[in-house]
Motif scaffolding. Structure first.
Motif, PDB file in Angstrom:
ATOM      1  N   VAL A 139       0.692  -1.201  -0.029  1.00 34.44           N
ATOM      2  CA  VAL A 139      -0.110   0.190   0.056  1.00 34.44           C
ATOM      3  C   VAL A 139       0.689   1.115   0.214  1.00 34.44           C
ATOM      4  O   VAL A 139       0.482   2.095  -0.514  1.00 34.44           O
ATOM      5  CB  VAL A 139      -0.964  -0.111   1.276  1.00 34.44           C
ATOM      6  N   PHE A 140       2.016   1.194   0.540  1.00 34.87           N
ATOM      7  CA  PHE A 140       2.781   2.416   0.886  1.00 34.87           C
ATOM      8  C   PHE A 140       3.282   3.263  -0.602  1.00 34.87           C
ATOM      9  O   PHE A 140       3.073   4.288  -0.666  1.00 34.87           O
ATOM     10  CB  PHE A 140       3.930   2.107   1.793  1.00 34.87           C
ATOM     11  N   PRO A 141       4.002   2.397  -1.555  1.00 36.63           N
ATOM     12  CA  PRO A 141       4.177   2.772  -2.648  1.00 36.63           C
ATOM     13  C   PRO A 141       2.906   3.536  -3.589  1.00 36.63           C
ATOM     14  O   PRO A 141       3.030   4.348  -4.239  1.00 36.63           O
ATOM     15  CB  PRO A 141       4.868   1.729  -3.366  1.00 36.63           C
ATOM     16  N   VAL A 142       1.891   2.897  -3.316  1.00 36.58           N
ATOM     17  CA  VAL A 142       0.619   3.218  -3.941  1.00 36.58           C
ATOM     18  C   VAL A 142       0.286   4.595  -3.417  1.00 36.58           C
ATOM     19  O   VAL A 142      -0.463   5.570  -4.262  1.00 36.58           O
ATOM     20  CB  VAL A 142      -0.627   2.223  -3.932  1.00 36.58           C
ATOM     21  N   MET A 143       0.128   4.720  -1.982  1.00 34.80           N
ATOM     22  CA  MET A 143       0.073   5.972  -1.555  1.00 34.80           C
ATOM     23  C   MET A 143       0.811   7.126  -2.027  1.00 34.80           C
ATOM     24  O   MET A 143       0.597   8.277  -2.152  1.00 34.80           O
ATOM     25  CB  MET A 143       0.160   6.113  -0.165  1.00 34.80           C
ATOM     26  N   TYR A 187       1.958  14.227 -17.559  1.00 32.59           N
ATOM     27  CA  TYR A 187       2.869  14.006 -16.197  1.00 32.59           C
ATOM     28  C   TYR A 187       2.615  12.713 -15.682  1.00 32.59           C
ATOM     29  O   TYR A 187       3.734  12.084 -15.245  1.00 32.59           O
ATOM     30  CB  TYR A 187       2.793  15.087 -15.098  1.00 32.59           C
ATOM     31  N   VAL A 188       1.544  12.168 -15.895  1.00 37.75           N
ATOM     32  CA  VAL A 188       1.062  10.627 -15.268  1.00 37.75           C
ATOM     33  C   VAL A 188       2.068   9.510 -16.116  1.00 37.75           C
ATOM     34  O   VAL A 188       2.585   8.739 -15.476  1.00 37.75           O
ATOM     35  CB  VAL A 188      -0.177  10.482 -15.608  1.00 37.75           C
ATOM     36  N   GLY A 214      -1.706   2.581 -11.525  1.00 40.29           N
ATOM     37  CA  GLY A 214      -1.331   3.596 -12.821  1.00 40.29           C
ATOM     38  C   GLY A 214      -2.368   3.732 -13.942  1.00 40.29           C
ATOM     39  O   GLY A 214      -2.568   4.756 -14.333  1.00 40.29           O
ATOM     40  N   TYR A 215      -2.695   2.340 -14.230  1.00 39.85           N
ATOM     41  CA  TYR A 215      -3.869   2.306 -15.263  1.00 39.85           C
ATOM     42  C   TYR A 215      -4.897   3.111 -14.908  1.00 39.85           C
ATOM     43  O   TYR A 215      -5.724   3.552 -15.673  1.00 39.85           O
ATOM     44  CB  TYR A 215      -4.019   0.934 -15.585  1.00 39.85           C
ATOM     45  N   ALA A 216      -5.326   3.042 -13.473  1.00 43.06           N
ATOM     46  CA  ALA A 216      -6.528   3.666 -12.962  1.00 43.06           C
ATOM     47  C   ALA A 216      -6.492   4.860 -13.111  1.00 43.06           C
ATOM     48  O   ALA A 216      -7.346   5.667 -13.214  1.00 43.06           O
ATOM     49  CB  ALA A 216      -6.812   3.009 -11.702  1.00 43.06           C
ATOM     50  N   ILE A 217      -5.255   5.471 -12.802  1.00 43.06           N
ATOM     51  CA  ILE A 217      -5.166   7.058 -12.919  1.00 43.06           C
ATOM     52  C   ILE A 217      -4.890   7.743 -14.155  1.00 43.06           C
ATOM     53  O   ILE A 217      -4.555   8.744 -14.428  1.00 43.06           O
ATOM     54  CB  ILE A 217      -4.119   7.582 -11.873  1.00 43.06           C
TER      55      ILE A 217
END
Length: 253
Positions: free
Chosen positions: A32-36, A55-56, A124-127
């Protein structure tokens, strides 16, 4: 490595995987930490100085590389605990290959790294991040990221044995931070002061991030960095892998 050593290393890997079942929260936090961090830099902090395009597309490959540089403390603490709790003495009384404990621990860490990459790629795909270099480019990028992680892991193992005690690991872990933050994970070196941009360019993590961007067809990708992204980790492994095995052999006598 002989079949005997591989069997011992796999046994030690299964030992570490059994710890996952008893400590699921630690594994979850590691995912979870890297996702945050990705969400924080993508939505709250912003950035992207000097970045052309979305930028993403620049940020996600940088965060994938950053994830491979961080989160070493679990392995480092496990190594020091084994050394301080007499576990190594028990293993030493068995017909076990030297270094199998370290190899098994590193293998378990690499499995968690695969899960971390999968989670980060999914987020990453979700954003809105997309791979434009095809499945082959993505697989090659993942290979480079895992190679970088493997090199960082053995640096961490060596530092853990230098620290000697679990309570000293956090202080030693701070030495890894400059690798992550003095990089092009969040902004291009061209947007930085000249001397700082030079340091960032030479950072092995920057080479990996730039190569990944190129392989997936994202913003900030530059051809010609794949070779450096392979050579840097191999050079680090050439130094730290034998150093760690020799130090472990001395400490466990």
């Amino acid at each position: 490595m002989s079949t005997y050593a591989l069997t011992d290393s796999w046994t030690m890997t299964r030992r570490e995987l059994a710890h996952w079942a008893r400590q699921p929260v630690r594994v979850l936090v590691g995912l979870v930490f890297p996702v945050m961090l990705l969400l924080m830099f993508g939505y709250l902090v912003g950035g992207g100085r000097g970045v052309e395009g979305e930028y993403v597309d620049y940020l996600v490959p940088g965060m994938l590389a950053l994830t491979m540089a961080f989160g070493l403390e679990a392995t480092m603490i496990a190594v020091t605990q084994d050394l301080n709790k007499g576990v190594i003495d028990r293993f030493r009384s068995m017909p076990m290959a030297n270094g199998a404990v370290l190899v098994g621990r590193s293998a378990a860490d690499m499995l968690q790294s695969v899960l971390s990459l999968a989670a980060m790629i999914g987020v990453g795909y979700a954003i809105g991040w997309r791979v434009h270099g095809g499945a082959g480019g993505l697989l090659a990028a993942v290979g480079l990221l895992l190679l970088f992680r493997f090199a960082m892991l053995w640096i961490g193992i060596q530092l853990a044995m230098v620290a000697g005690k679990p309570e000293m690991v956090q202080a030693v872990q701070i030495l890894v931070w400059p690798v992550g933050f003095l990089s092009n994970a969040f902004a291009t070196p061209d947007s930085m002061p000249g001397w700082l941009g030079t340091v960032v360019d030479w950072n092995p993590m920057s080479q990996t991030a730039t190569a990944v961007r190129d392989l997936v067809g994202g913003s900030g990708g530059e051809p010609g960095h794949v070779g450096a992204a392979v050579l840097w980790p191999l050079a680090l492994l050439t130094v730290f892998f034998p150093l760690a095995l020799r130090r472990f052999a001395r400490l466990s006598r």
